[in-house]
Scaffold this active site. Structure first.
Site, short mmCIF file in Angstrom:
data_model
loop_
_atom_site.label_atom_id
_atom_site.label_comp_id
_atom_site.label_asym_id
_atom_site.label_seq_id
_atom_site.Cartn_x
_atom_site.Cartn_y
_atom_site.Cartn_z
N THR A 161 -0.13 5.94 3.96
CA THR A 161 -0.16 7.09 3.00
C THR A 161 -1.19 7.82 3.29
O THR A 161 -2.36 7.59 3.48
CB THR A 161 -0.61 6.33 1.73
OG1 THR A 161 0.62 5.63 1.54
CG2 THR A 161 -0.84 7.32 0.45
N LYS B 201 4.71 9.89 -2.91
CA LYS B 201 3.79 8.83 -2.73
C LYS B 201 2.59 9.13 -3.54
O LYS B 201 2.00 8.56 -4.15
CB LYS B 201 3.47 8.49 -1.32
CG LYS B 201 2.37 7.10 -1.25
CD LYS B 201 2.81 6.00 -2.14
CE LYS B 201 1.73 4.89 -1.84
NZ LYS B 201 1.47 4.10 -0.79
N LYS C 81 -9.14 6.49 -1.25
CA LYS C 81 -8.71 7.38 -0.41
C LYS C 81 -7.36 8.39 -0.66
O LYS C 81 -7.38 9.51 -0.53
CB LYS C 81 -8.69 6.49 0.85
CG LYS C 81 -8.25 7.35 2.16
CD LYS C 81 -6.31 7.46 2.30
CE LYS C 81 -5.83 6.08 2.54
NZ LYS C 81 -4.52 6.12 3.10
#
Length: 292
Positions: free
Chosen positions: A94, A169, A237
């Site tokens: 990701t 995502k 993150k």
């Protein structure tokens, strides 16, 4: 049959690699900590590469699953010169959509195809091979990758050119942030009202407000135990990526900003490696504050 190598054997990567092995596709593995690669290679009877250039030898596709943008680009830069033309690189990390586009451009110089293919479904989905996989890249490359993607996931969708998978995502991670906060607040509220929490999860898990996250992670809150399915620091993150992508549109997203602040508090308290359901810790405290 495609010959596949796997780079990055963390909590998600290792079970994904195992599923590729079950499908008869896995040839070699690599990890930044070599012992993980050696252990998994010994378990599965595949090759453990010492270097990324070695991982590229004799394979048709390489799957990557590492932690951050810089890690992805570092892996790509080391792999690219060693990959044969027409090899397919599938990045399940990701990262930002811009990072995916940079990776695609770096590999294109060597005649190597690239798909950004981040996943969702937690460690459970990785183990069961039921991940949702969001893919960006060329149509022909998406078609060629089907045996690899189907070995790891159940819902596999092509969203557009390079970067589209990562943008999808990021959308998912924003949704997760809102759901995490809502479930944590709701469970803290239920506890404060002295409700039987197991019955709350069982009943509301079948109601209109339910979600995968509620059914699978509210039990952590009942037990006050947060084994890592998806770590706080990793979702933080991801939300920083969402923040940066939103900023490109001149927008600040309240859900993202508020969740990042809560994660900052959890990380400062030493809970960064716990599951994201640890957000419940902060919500319980709301009901424990002294009243005037």
């Amino acid at each position: 049959m495609l010959k596949v190598a796997f780079a990055g054997l963390g909590a998600m990567g290792a079970p994904m690699a195992r599923n590729l092995h079950r499908a008869g596709l896995l040839q070699a593995v690599w990890n930044r900590t070599p012992s993980r690669a050696h252990d998994l290679a010994a378990e599965l009877g595949v090759r453990a590469a010492q270097q990324l250039a070695e991982l590229a030898e004799g394979v048709d596709a390489v799957v990557i699953c590492v932690s951050a943008d810089a890690d992805v680009l570092d892996v790509i830069r080391q792999l690219a010169p060693a990959l044969a033309p027409d090899t397919l690189v599938i990045d399940c990390s990701t990262v930002g959509a811009d990072t995916a586009r940079i990776a695609a451009a770096l590999l294109a110089k060597h005649g190597v195809a690239f798909l950004d293919a981040p996943v969702s479904g937690g460690t459970e989905g990785a183990e069961r091979g039921t991940l949702a996989i969001m893919v960006g890249g060329k149509d022909a490359d998406f078609a060629r990758a089907q045996p690899v993607l189907q070995a790891m996931g159940k819902t596999i969708t092509h969203f557009g050119p390079s970067g589209a998978g990562q943008a999808t995502k990021a959308t998912n991670q924003i949704m997760c942030a809102g759901i995490i906060r809502a479930v944590a607040e709701a469970m803290a509220f239920a506890k404060a009202n002295e409700l039987p929490l197991e019955k709350v999860v069982d009943t509301l898990g079948k109601g209109a407000g339910s979600s995968w996250y509620f059914v699978n992670r509210a039990p952590n809150m009942i037990r006050d135990s947060y084994p890592a399915g998806f770590r706080v620091r990793l979702h933080a993150k991801d939300l920083a990526i969402c923040r940066a992508m939103a900023a490109q549109h001149g927008v600040e997203l309240p859900v993202v900003e508020e969740m990042l602040e809560e994660y900052r508090q959890l990380i400062e308290r030493g809970h960064g490696d716990e599951d994201i359901s640890a957000a419940y810790r902060l919500k319980v405290e709301l009901f424990e504050r002294p009243r005037d």
